[in-house]
Design an enzyme around this catalytic site. Sequence first.
Site, PDB file in Angstrom:
ATOM      1  N   GLU A  90      33.477  41.962  26.017  1.00 43.58           N
ATOM      2  CA  GLU A  90      32.579  41.735  27.150  1.00 43.58           C
ATOM      3  C   GLU A  90      31.194  42.296  26.889  1.00 43.58           C
ATOM      4  O   GLU A  90      31.060  43.412  26.404  1.00 43.58           O
ATOM      5  CB  GLU A  90      33.131  42.435  28.403  1.00 43.58           C
ATOM      6  CG  GLU A  90      34.338  41.753  28.979  1.00 43.58           C
ATOM      7  CD  GLU A  90      34.884  42.483  30.197  1.00 43.58           C
ATOM      8  OE1 GLU A  90      34.100  43.017  30.996  1.00 43.58           O
ATOM      9  OE2 GLU A  90      36.111  42.509  30.330  1.00 43.58           O
ATOM     10  N   GLY A 157      35.190  50.352  25.026  1.00 39.97           N
ATOM     11  CA  GLY A 157      35.294  51.203  23.844  1.00 39.97           C
ATOM     12  C   GLY A 157      34.576  52.523  23.990  1.00 39.97           C
ATOM     13  O   GLY A 157      33.747  52.698  24.886  1.00 39.97           O
ATOM     14  N   GLU A 158      34.928  53.466  23.123  1.00 41.08           N
ATOM     15  CA  GLU A 158      34.260  54.760  23.101  1.00 41.08           C
ATOM     16  C   GLU A 158      33.362  54.775  21.856  1.00 41.08           C
ATOM     17  O   GLU A 158      33.861  54.808  20.729  1.00 41.08           O
ATOM     18  CB  GLU A 158      35.317  55.883  23.049  1.00 41.08           C
ATOM     19  CG  GLU A 158      34.789  57.267  22.731  1.00 41.08           C
ATOM     20  CD  GLU A 158      33.601  57.721  23.576  1.00 41.08           C
ATOM     21  OE1 GLU A 158      33.608  57.550  24.802  1.00 41.08           O
ATOM     22  OE2 GLU A 158      32.635  58.250  22.976  1.00 41.08           O
ATOM     23  N   LEU A 213      31.503  62.117  33.156  1.00 37.38           N
ATOM     24  CA  LEU A 213      32.139  63.378  33.545  1.00 37.38           C
ATOM     25  C   LEU A 213      33.255  63.106  34.555  1.00 37.38           C
ATOM     26  O   LEU A 213      34.408  63.446  34.320  1.00 37.38           O
ATOM     27  CB  LEU A 213      31.073  64.312  34.121  1.00 37.38           C
ATOM     28  CG  LEU A 213      31.470  65.761  34.312  1.00 37.38           C
ATOM     29  CD1 LEU A 213      31.832  66.404  32.987  1.00 37.38           C
ATOM     30  CD2 LEU A 213      30.328  66.546  34.958  1.00 37.38           C
ATOM     31  N   HIS A 214      32.885  62.525  35.668  1.00 35.05           N
ATOM     32  CA  HIS A 214      33.829  62.031  36.678  1.00 35.05           C
ATOM     33  C   HIS A 214      34.627  63.076  37.438  1.00 35.05           C
ATOM     34  O   HIS A 214      35.221  62.780  38.471  1.00 35.05           O
ATOM     35  CB  HIS A 214      34.805  61.003  36.095  1.00 35.05           C
ATOM     36  CG  HIS A 214      34.153  59.827  35.446  1.00 35.05           C
ATOM     37  ND1 HIS A 214      32.953  59.320  35.872  1.00 35.05           N
ATOM     38  CD2 HIS A 214      34.530  59.048  34.398  1.00 35.05           C
ATOM     39  CE1 HIS A 214      32.618  58.282  35.109  1.00 35.05           C
ATOM     40  NE2 HIS A 214      33.553  58.099  34.209  1.00 35.05           N
ATOM     41  N   ASN A 288      35.319  50.934  40.628  1.00 36.05           N
ATOM     42  CA  ASN A 288      35.695  49.531  40.720  1.00 36.05           C
ATOM     43  C   ASN A 288      37.206  49.475  40.642  1.00 36.05           C
ATOM     44  O   ASN A 288      37.764  49.772  39.591  1.00 36.05           O
ATOM     45  CB  ASN A 288      35.154  48.828  39.479  1.00 36.05           C
ATOM     46  CG  ASN A 288      34.063  47.859  39.805  1.00 36.05           C
ATOM     47  OD1 ASN A 288      34.145  47.123  40.775  1.00 36.05           O
ATOM     48  ND2 ASN A 288      33.064  47.847  38.961  1.00 36.05           N
ATOM     49  N   CYS A 331      34.808  46.699  34.774  1.00 31.41           N
ATOM     50  CA  CYS A 331      34.791  47.088  33.358  1.00 31.41           C
ATOM     51  C   CYS A 331      36.067  46.733  32.597  1.00 31.41           C
ATOM     52  O   CYS A 331      37.117  47.301  32.833  1.00 31.41           O
ATOM     53  CB  CYS A 331      34.571  48.590  33.257  1.00 31.41           C
ATOM     54  SG  CYS A 331      33.388  49.225  34.425  1.00 31.41           S
TER      55      CYS A 331
HETATM   56  N1  SAH Z   1      33.675  55.222  26.573  1.00 28.98           N
HETATM   57  C1  SAH Z   1      32.340  55.398  27.037  1.00 28.98           C
HETATM   58  C2  SAH Z   1      31.592  54.114  27.347  1.00 28.98           C
HETATM   59  C3  SAH Z   1      32.352  52.994  27.989  1.00 28.98           C
HETATM   60  S1  SAH Z   1      32.882  53.192  29.659  1.00 28.98           S
HETATM   61  C4  SAH Z   1      32.326  56.317  28.229  1.00 28.98           C
HETATM   62  O1  SAH Z   1      33.388  56.735  28.673  1.00 28.98           O
HETATM   63  O2  SAH Z   1      31.268  56.660  28.702  1.00 28.98           O
HETATM   64  C5  SAH Z   1      31.401  53.021  30.591  1.00 28.98           C
HETATM   65  C6  SAH Z   1      31.439  53.686  31.941  1.00 28.98           C
HETATM   66  O3  SAH Z   1      32.228  52.946  32.881  1.00 28.98           O
HETATM   67  C7  SAH Z   1      32.058  55.074  31.894  1.00 28.98           C
HETATM   68  O4  SAH Z   1      31.306  55.959  32.657  1.00 28.98           O
HETATM   69  C8  SAH Z   1      33.409  54.808  32.471  1.00 28.98           C
HETATM   70  O5  SAH Z   1      34.005  55.978  32.912  1.00 28.98           O
HETATM   71  C9  SAH Z   1      33.094  53.820  33.560  1.00 28.98           C
HETATM   72  N2  SAH Z   1      34.238  53.101  34.097  1.00 28.98           N
HETATM   73  C10 SAH Z   1      35.374  52.733  33.485  1.00 28.98           C
HETATM   74  N3  SAH Z   1      36.217  52.106  34.332  1.00 28.98           N
HETATM   75  C11 SAH Z   1      35.589  52.061  35.519  1.00 28.98           C
HETATM   76  C12 SAH Z   1      35.936  51.537  36.804  1.00 28.98           C
HETATM   77  N4  SAH Z   1      37.104  50.948  37.031  1.00 28.98           N
HETATM   78  N5  SAH Z   1      35.024  51.671  37.786  1.00 28.98           N
HETATM   79  C13 SAH Z   1      33.831  52.262  37.567  1.00 28.98           C
HETATM   80  N6  SAH Z   1      33.446  52.772  36.405  1.00 28.98           N
HETATM   81  C14 SAH Z   1      34.318  52.679  35.381  1.00 28.98           C
END
Ligand code: SAH
Length: 344
Positions: A90, A157-158, A213-214, A288, A331
Amino acid sequence: MLDLRSLEYVEVEELVLGLGGKKYRAKQIYNYLARGCTSIDDMLQLPQDFREKLKEEAYICKTDIYRKFESKVDSTRKYLIELEDGNLIETVLMIYKNGPSVCISTQVGCRMGCKFCASTVDGLIRNLTPGEILGQLITVQKDLGERVANIVIMGSGEPFDNYNNLIKFLKVVHEEQGMQLGYRHITVSTCGLVPKIKELQAWNIPINLAISLHQVDQAKREKIMPIARTYSVEEVVAAGKEYAEFTKRRVTYEYALIEDVTDSLEEAHKLGKMLKGSLSMVNLIPINPIKENSFKKPNIFRIKAFQTVLLNYHVITTVRRELGADINGACGQLRRDVIRKEQR
Ligand code: SAH
């Protein structure tokens, strides 16, 4: 065989010279690539016999548009891009006030295992090559017909789990003879692989860092983000602060708001205290929802309350606007949906 899109400019020069061509052919090749050329046969400025020789050594990796979803409520477009081996990734185009911005993937799938993320459900399938990371930008820019101003490496991806290919991509996309994207216009987002944050810092380029961070509480973060067991909240934030001090670039902390999981005001106060006075900002992301779990978005009042707490600590805090809401499939979900429905 060499993928031309994965090569730095000097490497293309070496290749050209090795094939007995003139140095300036490298410039022509790089120019074709930047404009979205997908086949060596189409590089008509190169003599035909040289094209034949080049084809024996090199190719252009495939990143074709498989499906395009255009939002009717704003100008966001989501692309499913097909790779040589049939894998789909994507890529998202968003139009902001400061120009078009593209969100790029670095892996097919992901092995970080964050509980709220669709990209990680089937684990890591494979790393993308530097050319495939670049190819997403080239393909979208060509489709848009306009220069992309910024990129965020925030797709599936990371990025730091594919570090060498990421770095090679960053060098290639920055090349003066090619895409010419300045590092200040690039943001890399990580779930917190601390040694790689330090490695990027040591490279000393003005690239923007975002940290997912979350959650501030260590035990709670471990529950939703397995990477926290390896690198603690404290270590990640310390690395982020050091990165900001060293590069003088404001670090973004992404904070997903999940009802009853991450959205308590107690958490907001902890985060505020943690970041107060540092060169940082918080981007609150109302989660999301994805099919694989029951996480919910908090209501607008809770989101605003969380933001207000942070603002009171003088921490710049934005709430991520939901773009392309009608084509969403959060995502990593678009790819999963299409694979499922079309039994790919
Ligand atoms: N792996 C990297 C980059 C990809 S994820 C990272 O973790 O930063 C990109 C962003 O989308 C990250 O902040 C991730 O935590 C967030 N993300 C993943 N799933 C999500 C969802 N269902 N709703 C909102 N944000 C989400």
